[in-house]
Design a protein around this motif. Structure first.
Motif, PDB file in Angstrom:
ATOM      1  N   LEU A 171       0.770  -1.279   0.044  1.00 33.13           N
ATOM      2  CA  LEU A 171       0.050   0.022  -0.095  1.00 33.13           C
ATOM      3  C   LEU A 171       0.860   1.435   0.104  1.00 33.13           C
ATOM      4  N   ARG A 172       1.710   1.286   0.823  1.00 32.29           N
ATOM      5  CA  ARG A 172       2.799   2.452   0.949  1.00 32.29           C
ATOM      6  C   ARG A 172       3.347   2.615  -0.470  1.00 32.29           C
ATOM      7  N   SER A 173       3.781   1.707  -0.980  1.00 29.61           N
ATOM      8  CA  SER A 173       4.623   1.816  -2.488  1.00 29.61           C
ATOM      9  C   SER A 173       3.274   2.263  -3.642  1.00 29.61           C
ATOM     10  N   LYS A 174       2.158   1.836  -3.526  1.00 33.79           N
ATOM     11  CA  LYS A 174       1.177   2.124  -4.376  1.00 33.79           C
ATOM     12  C   LYS A 174       0.726   3.556  -3.965  1.00 33.79           C
ATOM     13  N   ILE A 175       0.675   4.183  -2.862  1.00 34.75           N
ATOM     14  CA  ILE A 175       0.546   5.454  -2.491  1.00 34.75           C
ATOM     15  C   ILE A 175       1.417   6.541  -3.275  1.00 34.75           C
ATOM     16  N   THR A 176       2.829   5.956  -3.134  1.00 35.30           N
ATOM     17  CA  THR A 176       3.586   6.683  -3.764  1.00 35.30           C
ATOM     18  C   THR A 176       3.684   6.884  -5.079  1.00 35.30           C
ATOM     19  N   ARG A 177       3.389   5.797  -5.756  1.00 41.24           N
ATOM     20  CA  ARG A 177       3.237   5.595  -7.342  1.00 41.24           C
ATOM     21  C   ARG A 177       1.820   6.694  -7.603  1.00 41.24           C
ATOM     22  N   PHE A 178       0.887   6.398  -6.845  1.00 35.81           N
ATOM     23  CA  PHE A 178      -0.460   7.290  -7.180  1.00 35.81           C
ATOM     24  C   PHE A 178      -0.271   8.521  -7.109  1.00 35.81           C
ATOM     25  N   HIS A 179       0.475   9.233  -6.191  1.00 37.17           N
ATOM     26  CA  HIS A 179       0.555  10.379  -5.863  1.00 37.17           C
ATOM     27  C   HIS A 179       1.641  11.064  -7.168  1.00 37.17           C
ATOM     28  N   ARG A 180       2.679  10.200  -7.420  1.00 35.29           N
ATOM     29  CA  ARG A 180       3.681  10.714  -8.537  1.00 35.29           C
ATOM     30  C   ARG A 180       2.780  10.554  -9.781  1.00 35.29           C
TER      31      ARG A 180
END
Length: 206
Positions: A171-180
């Protein structure tokens, strides 16, 4: 006074007023069945929350966010969410679903629900308040995000599944990618915001 504040806030977050719209207490009071004083107090309160803007010492308006504004908001929201999730690890005694996260038919409601849930799960009150403020300030642009990025809804579904099953690292990785990705599409969202608004020298009064 609280009723006026909540009613006006709900209208603003729902995108009732186009970006750049000047918000005048006397006009709003009529539609809110109120006097101008509680409406003015609500406008000051919403300005303090940065949900609306205080514009050139001439009153208040619905925000007209630029690409740079959006990029800053996206990066800040992502950073706060990562702080709220910091240190969370899967629980071996709960191999199934951890959270009964509500499902929503629309992308804007789904994003709001997930990010609010993450915020509420934090033990830090300041962090909770900051995330919820970012969530509220972003509500009027979520529909535009889905319009310019066809995979935004898929990203939400994936993040929500990770939250339900406590897959915190993923989830942390996907949140980073999502906001990028949100930041990379900020220019297109800003263009959509401009298309919904009138020229700044001819701001419609509400």
């Amino acid at each position: 006074m609280e009723r006026v504040y909540l009613d006006l806030k709900a209208r603003i977050l729902a995108g009732t007023y186009p970006p750049g719209t000047r918000l005048e207490a006397a006009q709003l009071a009529k539609s809110l069945a109120s006097s101008a004083t509680p409406v003015r107090d609500a406008l000051y309160r919403l300005s303090g929350e940065r949900i609306i803007e205080s514009w050139h010492q001439e009153g208040f308006r619905q925000p007209l966010l630029s690409e740079a504004d959006l990029v800053d908001l996206y990066w800040w929201t992502g950073a706060l969410l990562l702080l709220a999730l910091k240190g969370r690890t899967p629980r071996s005694d709960l191999p199934g679903g951890l959270v009964d996260l509500a499902t929503h038919p629309s992308y804007p409601e789904g994003i709001e629900s997930l990010f609010r849930t993450i915020a509420i799960g934090s033990s830090n009150g300041e962090l909770r308040a900051s995330i919820i403020n970012c969530v509220e300030r972003s509500m009027t642009i979520r529909t535009l995000e889905a319009r310019v990025d066809g995979v935004a809804s898929d990203a939400l579904t994936s993040m929500a599944d990770d939250y339900r099953f406590g897959r915190w690292s993923a989830l942390r990785s996907k949140i980073t990618r999502f906001h990028r990705r949100r930041a990379s599409h900020a220019g297109r969202v800003a263009a959509e915001i401009r298309r919904r608004s009138e020229p700044l020298d001819n701001i419609r009064r509400i």
